[in-house]
Design a protein around this motif. Structure first.
Motif, PDB file in Angstrom:
ATOM      1  N   SER A  57       0.875  -0.121 -10.355  1.00 53.34           N
ATOM      2  CA  SER A  57       1.023   1.340 -10.389  1.00 53.34           C
ATOM      3  C   SER A  57       0.348   2.008  -9.196  1.00 53.34           C
ATOM      4  CB  SER A  57       0.435   1.905 -11.691  1.00 53.34           C
ATOM      5  OG  SER A  57       1.036   1.319 -12.816  1.00 53.34           O
ATOM      6  N   GLY A  58       0.502   1.399  -8.024  1.00 57.55           N
ATOM      7  CA  GLY A  58      -0.138   1.943  -6.834  1.00 57.55           C
ATOM      8  C   GLY A  58       0.857   2.237  -5.723  1.00 57.55           C
ATOM      9  N   TRP A  59       0.320   2.348  -4.506  1.00 57.75           N
ATOM     10  CA  TRP A  59       1.160   2.625  -3.348  1.00 57.75           C
ATOM     11  C   TRP A  59       0.500   2.021  -2.111  1.00 57.75           C
ATOM     12  CZ3 TRP A  59      -2.461   5.834  -5.268  1.00 57.75           C
ATOM     13  CH2 TRP A  59      -3.330   6.480  -4.376  1.00 57.75           C
ATOM     14  N   LEU A  60       1.269   1.918  -1.044  1.00 53.69           N
ATOM     15  CA  LEU A  60       0.788   1.357   0.206  1.00 53.69           C
ATOM     16  C   LEU A  60       0.269   2.456   1.114  1.00 53.69           C
ATOM     17  CD1 LEU A  60       0.566  -1.047   2.254  1.00 53.69           C
ATOM     18  CD2 LEU A  60       2.871  -0.398   3.015  1.00 53.69           C
ATOM     19  N   PRO A  61      -1.043   2.494   1.378  1.00 50.19           N
ATOM     20  CA  PRO A  61      -1.550   3.475   2.341  1.00 50.19           C
ATOM     21  C   PRO A  61      -1.300   3.009   3.771  1.00 50.19           C
ATOM     22  CG  PRO A  61      -3.365   2.229   1.391  1.00 50.19           C
ATOM     23  CD  PRO A  61      -2.103   1.716   0.755  1.00 50.19           C
ATOM     24  N   CYS A  62      -1.396   3.942   4.706  1.00 50.83           N
ATOM     25  CA  CYS A  62      -1.210   3.630   6.139  1.00 50.83           C
ATOM     26  C   CYS A  62       0.136   2.955   6.392  1.00 50.83           C
ATOM     27  CB  CYS A  62      -2.345   2.757   6.654  1.00 50.83           C
ATOM     28  SG  CYS A  62      -3.996   3.438   6.383  1.00 50.83           S
ATOM     29  N   SER A  63       1.134   3.324   5.615  1.00 53.19           N
ATOM     30  CA  SER A  63       2.437   2.645   5.702  1.00 53.19           C
ATOM     31  C   SER A  63       3.143   2.906   7.027  1.00 53.19           C
ATOM     32  CB  SER A  63       3.333   3.091   4.543  1.00 53.19           C
ATOM     33  OG  SER A  63       3.503   4.506   4.562  1.00 53.19           O
ATOM     34  N   ARG A  64       2.926   4.068   7.596  1.00 46.79           N
ATOM     35  CA  ARG A  64       3.684   4.459   8.791  1.00 46.79           C
ATOM     36  C   ARG A  64       3.290   3.650  10.029  1.00 46.79           C
ATOM     37  NH1 ARG A  64       2.747   8.934   5.708  1.00 46.79           N
ATOM     38  NH2 ARG A  64       0.689   9.267   6.633  1.00 46.79           N
ATOM     39  N   THR A  65       2.098   3.078  10.026  1.00 52.41           N
ATOM     40  CA  THR A  65       1.637   2.323  11.195  1.00 52.41           C
ATOM     41  C   THR A  65       1.612   0.814  10.959  1.00 52.41           C
ATOM     42  OG1 THR A  65      -0.679   2.569  10.484  1.00 52.41           O
ATOM     43  CG2 THR A  65       0.211   4.261  11.962  1.00 52.41           C
ATOM     44  N   LEU A  66       1.978   0.377   9.746  1.00 53.15           N
ATOM     45  CA  LEU A  66       1.811  -1.037   9.399  1.00 53.15           C
ATOM     46  C   LEU A  66       2.685  -1.952  10.237  1.00 53.15           C
ATOM     47  CD1 LEU A  66       0.499  -3.153   7.607  1.00 53.15           C
ATOM     48  CD2 LEU A  66       2.334  -2.767   5.931  1.00 53.15           C
ATOM     49  N   ARG A  67       3.951  -1.612  10.392  1.00 56.09           N
ATOM     50  CA  ARG A  67       4.872  -2.507  11.091  1.00 56.09           C
ATOM     51  C   ARG A  67       4.439  -2.733  12.538  1.00 56.09           C
ATOM     52  NH1 ARG A  67      11.507  -2.070  11.211  1.00 56.09           N
ATOM     53  NH2 ARG A  67      11.871  -3.894  12.543  1.00 56.09           N
ATOM     54  N   THR A  68       4.052  -1.651  13.215  1.00 54.61           N
ATOM     55  CA  THR A  68       3.596  -1.777  14.601  1.00 54.61           C
ATOM     56  C   THR A  68       2.355  -2.656  14.691  1.00 54.61           C
ATOM     57  OG1 THR A  68       4.484   0.404  15.170  1.00 54.61           O
ATOM     58  CG2 THR A  68       2.800  -0.500  16.619  1.00 54.61           C
ATOM     59  N   LYS A  69       1.459  -2.492  13.730  1.00 58.03           N
ATOM     60  CA  LYS A  69       0.225  -3.274  13.711  1.00 58.03           C
ATOM     61  C   LYS A  69       0.529  -4.759  13.524  1.00 58.03           C
ATOM     62  CE  LYS A  69      -3.165  -1.368  11.572  1.00 58.03           C
ATOM     63  NZ  LYS A  69      -4.050  -0.852  10.505  1.00 58.03           N
ATOM     64  N   MET A  70       1.442  -5.070  12.612  1.00 60.17           N
ATOM     65  CA  MET A  70       1.769  -6.473  12.357  1.00 60.17           C
ATOM     66  C   MET A  70       2.510  -7.101  13.535  1.00 60.17           C
ATOM     67  SD  MET A  70       0.507  -7.329   9.456  1.00 60.17           S
ATOM     68  CE  MET A  70      -0.826  -6.192   9.831  1.00 60.17           C
TER      69      MET A  70
ATOM     70  N   ALA B 103      -5.069  -0.361  -6.576  1.00 58.78           N
ATOM     71  CA  ALA B 103      -3.935  -1.078  -5.996  1.00 58.78           C
ATOM     72  C   ALA B 103      -3.770  -0.717  -4.528  1.00 58.78           C
ATOM     73  CB  ALA B 103      -2.661  -0.759  -6.769  1.00 58.78           C
ATOM     74  N   ALA B 104      -3.928   0.567  -4.206  1.00 67.06           N
ATOM     75  CA  ALA B 104      -3.849   0.993  -2.806  1.00 67.06           C
ATOM     76  C   ALA B 104      -4.940   0.316  -1.978  1.00 67.06           C
ATOM     77  CB  ALA B 104      -3.977   2.517  -2.710  1.00 67.06           C
ATOM     78  N   THR B 105      -6.140   0.191  -2.541  1.00 65.84           N
ATOM     79  CA  THR B 105      -7.226  -0.503  -1.858  1.00 65.84           C
ATOM     80  C   THR B 105      -6.880  -1.973  -1.643  1.00 65.84           C
ATOM     81  OG1 THR B 105      -8.863   1.000  -2.810  1.00 65.84           O
ATOM     82  CG2 THR B 105      -9.673  -1.113  -1.996  1.00 65.84           C
ATOM     83  N   ALA B 106      -6.279  -2.608  -2.655  1.00 62.41           N
ATOM     84  CA  ALA B 106      -5.887  -4.011  -2.530  1.00 62.41           C
ATOM     85  C   ALA B 106      -4.829  -4.192  -1.444  1.00 62.41           C
ATOM     86  CB  ALA B 106      -5.371  -4.527  -3.873  1.00 62.41           C
ATOM     87  N   LEU B 107      -3.855  -3.287  -1.378  1.00 62.66           N
ATOM     88  CA  LEU B 107      -2.797  -3.412  -0.375  1.00 62.66           C
ATOM     89  C   LEU B 107      -3.330  -3.110   1.027  1.00 62.66           C
ATOM     90  CD1 LEU B 107       0.218  -1.853  -2.297  1.00 62.66           C
ATOM     91  CD2 LEU B 107      -0.259  -4.277  -1.854  1.00 62.66           C
ATOM     92  N   HIS B 108      -4.259  -2.174   1.128  1.00 65.90           N
ATOM     93  CA  HIS B 108      -4.904  -1.937   2.428  1.00 65.90           C
ATOM     94  C   HIS B 108      -5.676  -3.184   2.862  1.00 65.90           C
ATOM     95  CE1 HIS B 108      -6.587   0.334   5.748  1.00 65.90           C
ATOM     96  NE2 HIS B 108      -7.809   0.003   5.370  1.00 65.90           N
ATOM     97  N   SER B 109      -6.319  -3.837   1.902  1.00 64.27           N
ATOM     98  CA  SER B 109      -7.032  -5.078   2.193  1.00 64.27           C
ATOM     99  C   SER B 109      -6.067  -6.152   2.691  1.00 64.27           C
ATOM    100  CB  SER B 109      -7.776  -5.571   0.947  1.00 64.27           C
ATOM    101  OG  SER B 109      -8.762  -4.639   0.528  1.00 64.27           O
ATOM    102  N   ALA B 110      -4.887  -6.222   2.083  1.00 62.58           N
ATOM    103  CA  ALA B 110      -3.879  -7.195   2.517  1.00 62.58           C
ATOM    104  C   ALA B 110      -3.486  -6.961   3.971  1.00 62.58           C
ATOM    105  CB  ALA B 110      -2.651  -7.115   1.613  1.00 62.58           C
ATOM    106  N   ALA B 111      -3.301  -5.697   4.328  1.00 63.43           N
ATOM    107  CA  ALA B 111      -2.936  -5.366   5.706  1.00 63.43           C
ATOM    108  C   ALA B 111      -4.065  -5.714   6.671  1.00 63.43           C
ATOM    109  CB  ALA B 111      -2.583  -3.885   5.808  1.00 63.43           C
ATOM    110  N   CYS B 112      -5.298  -5.413   6.275  1.00 62.19           N
ATOM    111  CA  CYS B 112      -6.453  -5.730   7.128  1.00 62.19           C
ATOM    112  C   CYS B 112      -6.602  -7.233   7.307  1.00 62.19           C
ATOM    113  CB  CYS B 112      -7.730  -5.144   6.522  1.00 62.19           C
ATOM    114  SG  CYS B 112      -7.799  -3.336   6.524  1.00 62.19           S
ATOM    115  N   TYR B 113      -6.389  -7.986   6.224  1.00 65.34           N
ATOM    116  CA  TYR B 113      -6.478  -9.446   6.313  1.00 65.34           C
ATOM    117  C   TYR B 113      -5.436  -9.995   7.290  1.00 65.34           C
ATOM    118  CZ  TYR B 113      -4.957 -14.146   5.229  1.00 65.34           C
ATOM    119  OH  TYR B 113      -4.522 -15.443   5.356  1.00 65.34           O
TER     120      TYR B 113
END
Length: 219
Positions: A125-138, A93-103
């Motif tokens: 049952s997962g979590w969002l990796p790299c959460s602290r930098t996501l908003r700035t990136k988007m 799930a974390a891999t899928a959410l990281h993929s969403a951010a990369c997309y």
């Protein structure tokens, strides 16, 4: 049967019997074997290295990018008129959410171009990796914000999860929403630990059917 949708499922192949959906081709890759810090450095199958299964843990950005790139490459050979999705359980799930951010950002964390267009992402049952930098990136790109706002994401989590606590699901959803991922649904299950139940898989099937128009694609 013609497959109008293709999903890569990370750490999820054992659940396919509970997803009798039409017109979906499922791809179930196996994670590579690598040392995992959470297990004392013992080698095991894992999508990336992890010390703490939470949004506050250290992010193995290199490992996350490598797994997201592997998943994207599996999907990149599909026909252009096929809609693509990624789902996963726990680290998957974390891999899928990281993929969403990369997309949405259009690039992996290392700067390489993200090669495919995603139509749906599921995290159980997962979590969002790299959460602290996501908003700035988007917020650095209007295109990224438009992609984020249009991407359907389903998060599904048990309130009794002892491996990835439910609070991490809440915080992951909060980070995603404040970063522009507005098409997001968080489903919760009382008493559910770090596993799945038929009710949860039924909800996943309903969400996919409604969101991807699978009932309309029969025939």
């Amino acid at each position: 049967m013609f497959s109008s949708h293709v999903f890569v499922l990370c750490s999820w192949s054992q659940l396919l019997d509970n997803l009798p959906l039409p017109n979906i081709k499922w791809i179930c890759p196996t994670a590579p074997t690598r040392p995992v810090a959470a297990f004392g450095g013992f080698p095991c199958t894992a999508w990336f290295d992890v010390e703490d299964t939470s949004v506050d843990g250290r992010d193995d950005i290199e490992g996350l990018d490598a797994s997201a790139a592997h998943v994207a490459n599996l999907l990149s050979s599909e026909p252009s008129d096929v809609r693509l999705g990624i789902g996963g359980f726990s680290m998957g799930a974390a891999t899928a959410l990281h993929s969403a951010a990369c997309y949405a950002h259009g690039r992996f964390s290392n700067g390489a171009t993200y090669p495919i267009t995603l139509s749906a992402v599921i995290g159980l049952s997962g979590w969002l990796p790299c959460s602290r930098t996501l908003r700035t990136k988007m917020e650095s790109s209007q295109i990224a914000l438009r992609r984020a706002a249009a991407l359907p994401i389903l998060l599904s989590h048990g309130r009794a999860d002892e491996v990835v606590t439910y609070r991490n699901a809440e915080r992951s959803a909060e980070f995603l929403r404040t970063s522009g991922f507005l098409y997001l649904n968080l489903k919760t299950y009382n008493g559910l630990g770090h596993y799945t139940i038929p009710e949860e898989m039924d909800d996943v099937a309903k969400w996919l059917s409604a969101g991807l128009g699978l009932d309309r694609s029969r025939g």
